[in-house]
Motif scaffolding. Structure first.
Motif, PDB file in Angstrom:
ATOM      1  N   PRO A 123       0.838  -1.206   0.000  1.00 42.11           N
ATOM      2  CA  PRO A 123       0.000   0.000   0.000  1.00 42.11           C
ATOM      3  C   PRO A 123       0.875   1.259   0.000  1.00 42.11           C
ATOM      4  CG  PRO A 123      -0.662  -1.549   1.716  1.00 42.11           C
ATOM      5  CD  PRO A 123       0.648  -2.011   1.200  1.00 42.11           C
ATOM      6  N   ASP A 124       0.272   2.339  -0.396  1.00 40.00           N
ATOM      7  CA  ASP A 124       0.975   3.619  -0.392  1.00 40.00           C
ATOM      8  C   ASP A 124       1.107   4.094   1.069  1.00 40.00           C
ATOM      9  OD1 ASP A 124       2.016   6.082  -0.714  1.00 40.00           O
ATOM     10  OD2 ASP A 124       0.462   6.871  -2.044  1.00 40.00           O
ATOM     11  N   PRO A 125       2.313   4.251   1.575  1.00 41.17           N
ATOM     12  CA  PRO A 125       2.474   4.664   2.982  1.00 41.17           C
ATOM     13  C   PRO A 125       1.825   6.003   3.304  1.00 41.17           C
ATOM     14  CG  PRO A 125       4.558   3.891   2.062  1.00 41.17           C
ATOM     15  CD  PRO A 125       3.604   4.017   0.918  1.00 41.17           C
TER      16      PRO A 125
ATOM     17  N   GLY B 223      -3.535   2.635   9.141  1.00 38.27           N
ATOM     18  CA  GLY B 223      -3.140   1.515   9.972  1.00 38.27           C
ATOM     19  C   GLY B 223      -1.706   1.709  10.469  1.00 38.27           C
ATOM     20  N   THR B 224      -1.061   0.599  10.812  1.00 41.62           N
ATOM     21  CA  THR B 224       0.311   0.681  11.325  1.00 41.62           C
ATOM     22  C   THR B 224       1.267   0.014  10.351  1.00 41.62           C
ATOM     23  OG1 THR B 224       0.038  -1.385  12.561  1.00 41.62           O
ATOM     24  CG2 THR B 224      -0.433   0.675  13.723  1.00 41.62           C
TER      25      THR B 224
ATOM     26  N   ALA C 186       5.757  -4.716   7.409  1.00 43.93           N
ATOM     27  CA  ALA C 186       4.415  -5.281   7.544  1.00 43.93           C
ATOM     28  C   ALA C 186       3.403  -4.153   7.683  1.00 43.93           C
ATOM     29  CB  ALA C 186       4.337  -6.217   8.741  1.00 43.93           C
ATOM     30  N   TYR C 187       2.282  -4.285   6.965  1.00 45.51           N
ATOM     31  CA  TYR C 187       1.187  -3.323   7.036  1.00 45.51           C
ATOM     32  C   TYR C 187       0.008  -3.993   7.726  1.00 45.51           C
ATOM     33  CZ  TYR C 187       3.717  -0.568   3.507  1.00 45.51           C
ATOM     34  OH  TYR C 187       4.657   0.181   2.842  1.00 45.51           O
TER      35      TYR C 187
ATOM     36  N   ASP D 270      -7.405  -2.874  13.292  1.00 48.47           N
ATOM     37  CA  ASP D 270      -7.883  -4.013  14.086  1.00 48.47           C
ATOM     38  C   ASP D 270      -6.840  -5.118  14.209  1.00 48.47           C
ATOM     39  OD1 ASP D 270      -7.832  -5.018  11.549  1.00 48.47           O
ATOM     40  OD2 ASP D 270      -9.946  -5.638  11.491  1.00 48.47           O
ATOM     41  N   GLY D 271      -5.672  -4.937  13.643  1.00 49.76           N
ATOM     42  CA  GLY D 271      -4.590  -5.893  13.777  1.00 49.76           C
ATOM     43  C   GLY D 271      -4.447  -6.863  12.630  1.00 49.76           C
ATOM     44  N   THR D 272      -5.397  -6.905  11.706  1.00 45.40           N
ATOM     45  CA  THR D 272      -5.291  -7.846  10.589  1.00 45.40           C
ATOM     46  C   THR D 272      -4.202  -7.404   9.628  1.00 45.40           C
ATOM     47  OG1 THR D 272      -7.023  -6.626   9.400  1.00 45.40           O
ATOM     48  CG2 THR D 272      -7.713  -8.495  10.759  1.00 45.40           C
ATOM     49  N   MET D 273      -3.534  -8.412   9.050  1.00 48.26           N
ATOM     50  CA  MET D 273      -2.429  -8.152   8.143  1.00 48.26           C
ATOM     51  C   MET D 273      -2.931  -7.801   6.755  1.00 48.26           C
ATOM     52  SD  MET D 273       0.933  -8.169   8.074  1.00 48.26           S
ATOM     53  CE  MET D 273       1.453  -9.294   9.365  1.00 48.26           C
ATOM     54  N   VAL D 274      -2.308  -6.816   6.149  1.00 44.58           N
ATOM     55  CA  VAL D 274      -2.639  -6.414   4.787  1.00 44.58           C
ATOM     56  C   VAL D 274      -1.532  -6.804   3.832  1.00 44.58           C
ATOM     57  CG1 VAL D 274      -3.124  -4.444   3.279  1.00 44.58           C
ATOM     58  CG2 VAL D 274      -4.077  -4.518   5.576  1.00 44.58           C
ATOM     59  N   PHE D 275      -0.284  -6.576   4.271  1.00 44.82           N
ATOM     60  CA  PHE D 275       0.849  -6.866   3.391  1.00 44.82           C
ATOM     61  C   PHE D 275       2.098  -7.063   4.229  1.00 44.82           C
ATOM     62  CE2 PHE D 275       4.512  -5.628   0.833  1.00 44.82           C
ATOM     63  CZ  PHE D 275       4.300  -6.340  -0.345  1.00 44.82           C
ATOM     64  N   ILE D 276       2.902  -8.061   3.818  1.00 43.45           N
ATOM     65  CA  ILE D 276       4.193  -8.266   4.457  1.00 43.45           C
ATOM     66  C   ILE D 276       5.172  -8.756   3.409  1.00 43.45           C
ATOM     67  CG2 ILE D 276       3.585 -10.601   5.179  1.00 43.45           C
ATOM     68  CD1 ILE D 276       5.408 -10.180   7.630  1.00 43.45           C
ATOM     69  N   ALA D 277       6.350  -8.168   3.383  1.00 44.08           N
ATOM     70  CA  ALA D 277       7.337  -8.512   2.371  1.00 44.08           C
ATOM     71  C   ALA D 277       8.679  -7.918   2.768  1.00 44.08           C
ATOM     72  CB  ALA D 277       6.896  -7.992   1.006  1.00 44.08           C
ATOM     73  N   PRO D 278       9.735  -8.356   2.093  1.00 44.82           N
ATOM     74  CA  PRO D 278      11.027  -7.694   2.339  1.00 44.82           C
ATOM     75  C   PRO D 278      10.945  -6.207   2.058  1.00 44.82           C
ATOM     76  CG  PRO D 278      11.350  -9.755   1.142  1.00 44.82           C
ATOM     77  CD  PRO D 278       9.873  -9.527   1.198  1.00 44.82           C
ATOM     78  N   GLU D 279      11.593  -5.438   2.902  1.00 44.93           N
ATOM     79  CA  GLU D 279      11.520  -3.983   2.758  1.00 44.93           C
ATOM     80  C   GLU D 279      12.276  -3.547   1.500  1.00 44.93           C
ATOM     81  OE1 GLU D 279      12.495   0.049   5.387  1.00 44.93           O
ATOM     82  OE2 GLU D 279      13.038  -1.935   6.117  1.00 44.93           O
ATOM     83  N   PRO D 280      11.620  -2.808   0.641  1.00 52.16           N
ATOM     84  CA  PRO D 280      12.308  -2.363  -0.588  1.00 52.16           C
ATOM     85  C   PRO D 280      13.381  -1.330  -0.254  1.00 52.16           C
ATOM     86  CG  PRO D 280      10.164  -1.317  -0.403  1.00 52.16           C
ATOM     87  CD  PRO D 280      10.252  -2.319   0.721  1.00 52.16           C
TER      88      PRO D 280
END
Length: 697
Positions: free
Chosen positions: A119-121, A126-127, A141-142, A146-156
């Motif tokens: 997502p666009d920061p 969210g956090t 991690a995005y 409510d704590g649900t995960m949206v995206f997680i990946a190696p940091e670009p």
């Protein structure tokens, strides 16, 4: 995630039949063997998310029904499957081309699986959290509120914007070209508050700075997220040419950062006289305090730069200003040991007796920190050595406490002994407490009273209510300090709990001998814990050689056999406080009188830690008494061990005439004069209880 990663890696080592221990001669097969470490990590993360979603759904939905076999399935195929389930421990190995192709695409049960692109920061609600894996890979991690995960990946990896990259390497032509482009917005930061002008000041690119200011003059005083203007950035990196360019283009030299530090303050902190001169030439205010109340002069003194101090004072800096702790520039110079700055401030009339908020003077701080040259200079300039700090201690006290013998030597002539007495503690106490023997020797030689006692306020700070410097030396087991104090006339009988008792408790026969030789009272008691026998025996009975030494030098032995119960049964020993209170308030006059009378020897020797030596102790005591009667409790101890029966016989009357004569001679002549008697050496040794047999006498 850890569990899923483990499951993936374990799957890579399981044989096709599911055997837990495949034959090492066969080739291992894994459907994940064609994945890289990065792909395995991504798959583990995706599985973790899938499992978490399935767990949430399971808690609210009924479990799915088991799958039903296909009605068209061939019965032979079913039988074949059952046969394979009962296969032997060494099944044939399936080759990879026999297996259906493995899909590495994760299937999500969540209605909102992570998107493929982050997502666009700037717009994400969210956090955003960043962390590092065990292998050192940086991850981002995005999560929704409510704590649900949206995206997680190696940091670009951040790719620096072209304009900022060109500035950092000093490519002026590229900077000019980018600045001229209509799409370039010089007021747009590359990161929070960081504009192109800050980038140029940071890297010292003064030519690029001129280009940027000519294109956008309005950004000259913009601040970073830390509140720093480009001028402050340039000063913090010692970029003098950038400072000159910024000031020439109208940079405000009074803008502070969030700590209220001015550019002038920062230039002093960087110890850069050239930048200080440039700023002063632009007429900056010189007495502006930072958030802690420190001025530019205070910082220049902290850097020990007398050149900058001189420039500041000529520009109107005030050396009397103090920070929020009441510390003046002169105090800072003395505290830090900066001789050059201190000389300059004294030359300019700074108050030599300036005090901080806690009352400490510059001399006090210099003494505490061991700055010998500073102390010498302050005393030469008539600094007052009789101003105490907040604890009431004088500079001499603190120097003695720190063990600075040279500083103590300098302070002694300038310190009033009457003022020392009013503090309630002598520097001798502090030197003895810290085992500073050199300082102790200097103080003794210069006439400090070795029998000075702590005031009641100071004495209460110690649980044992110690009072003299001698006590400190003895309790530290410092024999040299003890010898020095005793030789100088220290009285070993002043403290409530006598130093002799301390030495006996520590088992130091050398210190015990020193104290006895200088008149320590062997038969003294403890006012707060009365005993019917010499109290020092309580601490020496485990050391028979020491115990005998005390008896040889005048310790009373007869009170040890004085018991109010005699041959009658003794009450049980009262060891706890409640038992002693019960004894005191029981209403029995005899028991109450015994409590006031003190602990008896037979009670003391019955303590478990001492009773194992009861026989030898009684045996030694019998050599120093005539006719005595052993009480019932002492008899119990002697009866408890068969080898001690000879001691009972030794105590039985009548005592030998030789023993009675020895006691009578000692009583008439005195122990200290026995050596002067014109008697054979063997008899003298007998009279001195040296246990040598008489030579035919």
């Amino acid at each position: 995630m850890q569990a899923n990663w483990s499951s993936i890696m374990s799957s890579a080592s399981v044989s096709p039949s599911g055997s837990a221990a495949p034959d090492p001669n066969f080739e291992d097969y894994s459907p994940y063997s064609n994945l890289s470490d990065e792909e395995l990590l991504q798959l583990a993360i995706e599985r973790s998310l899938t499992d978490a979603t399935n767990n949430r759904k399971t808690s609210t939905s009924p479990p799915p029904s088991p799958p039903q076999p296909d009605s068209n399935m061939n019965s032979a195929a079913l039988n074949l499957g059952q046969a394979q389930a009962k296969h032997s421990q060494h099944p044939p190995v399936k080759k990879s081309h026999d297996l259906p192709p493995t899909s590495t695409t994760a299937h999500y049960s969540s209605p909102n699986p992570p998107s493929e692109k982050p997502p666009d920061p700037k717009t994400f609600v969210g956090t955003i959290s960043r962390f590092m894996t065990g292998s050192g890979k940086r991850m981002v991690a995005y999560r929704r509120p409510d704590g649900t995960m949206v995206f997680i990946a190696p940091e670009p990896e951040e790719e620096e914007e072209p304009l900022f990259k060109a500035i950092s390497i000093g490519n002026v032509n590229r900077v000019k070209a980018l600045v001229m482009q209509p799409a370039t917005n010089l007021m747009l930061p590359s990161k929070p508050g960081w504009l192109a002008i800050h980038q140029a000041a940071w890297f010292g690119q003064d030519v690029c700075l001129k280009v940027l200011l000519s294109a956008q003059p309005g950004m000259i005083n913009k601040r970073t997220d830390r509140g720093e203007s480009a001028l402050l950035v340039a000063i913090s990196k010692d970029r003098l040419r950038c400072v000159q360019v910024l000031l020439a283009n109208g940079a405000d030299p009074e803008i502070t950062n969030y700590d209220k530090e001015t550019p002038l303050y920062k230039a002093c902190e960087r110890n850069n006289a050239a930048m200080v001169a440039v700023l002063l030439n632009h007429g900056v205010a010189v007495n502006t305090p930072c958030i802690h109340g420190c001025t530019a002069l205070q910082e220049a003194v902290a850097q020990n730069n007398s050149e900058i101090c001189e420039m500041l004072l000529k520009a109107g800096a005030k050396h009397k200003l103090t920070n929020m702790f009441g510390i003046s520039p002169l105090f800072t110079a003395a505290q830090s040991g900066h001789l050059a700055a201190l000389r300059f401030l004294l030359k300019c009339g700074a108050d030599i007796n300036t005090q901080a908020a806690d009352g400490a003077t510059a001399l006090y701080e210099a003494s505490k920190n061991g700055h010998k040259e500073i102390v010498e200079l302050l005393l030469f300039q008539n600094a007052d050595a009789n101003k105490p700090g907040k604890t009431g201690l004088l500079p001499l006290h603190i120097a003695a406490q720190k063990g600075s013998d040279i500083i103590v030597s300098m302070l002694v002539p300038a310190t009033s002994k009457a003022r020392v007495r009013r503090t309630g503690i002598s520097p001798l106490h502090l030197a003895a407490e810290r085992n500073s023997d050199d300082v102790l020797e200097i103080l003794i030689e210069t006439g400090f009273d070795v029998n000075a006692q702590l005031s009641e306020e100071w004495s209460k700070m110690y649980e044992d209510r110690r009072s003299t410097a001698l006590y400190f030396a003895v309790i530290n087991n410092n024999i040299d300090a003890t010898r020095m104090l005793l030789a100088a006339g220290a009285n070993p009988n002043v403290d409530m709990f006598k130093p002799l008792m301390v030495a006996a408790r520590q088992g130091c026969i050398q210190t015990v001998a020193l104290l006895v030789e200088h008149g320590a009272d062997i038969n003294a008691g403890i006012p707060t814990h009365p005993t019917t026998f010499p109290a020092v025996y309580m601490f020496s009975m485990k050391y028979l050689a020491m115990f005998k030494y005390l008896l040889d030098h005048g310790g009373h032995a007869l009170p040890c056999f004085d018991c109010v119960y005699g041959s009658d049964p003794h009450p049980s020993i009262k060891t706890t406080r409640s038992q002693r209170d019960e004894l005191r308030y029981s209403g029995s006059l005899s028991l109450e009188s015994q409590f006031r009378r003190g602990v008896q020897f037979c009670e003391m020797i019955s303590v478990p830690s001492i009773s194992r030596w009861a026989g030898p102790i009684i045996d030694v005591l019998l050599d120093y008494v005539g006719h005595v009667t052993l009480c019932a409790r002492l008899m119990e101890h002697l009866d408890s061990y068969s080898d001690w029966s000879v001691i009972k016989e030794k105590a039985a009357p009548p005592r030998p005439l030789l023993q009675l004569c020895r006691l009578q001679i000692l009583k008439l002549v005195g122990r200290h004069r026995v050596k002067r008697l014109q008697l054979p050496g063997g008899l003298i040794r007998f009279l001195q209880h040296q246990e040598a047999q008489l030579d035919n006498h």
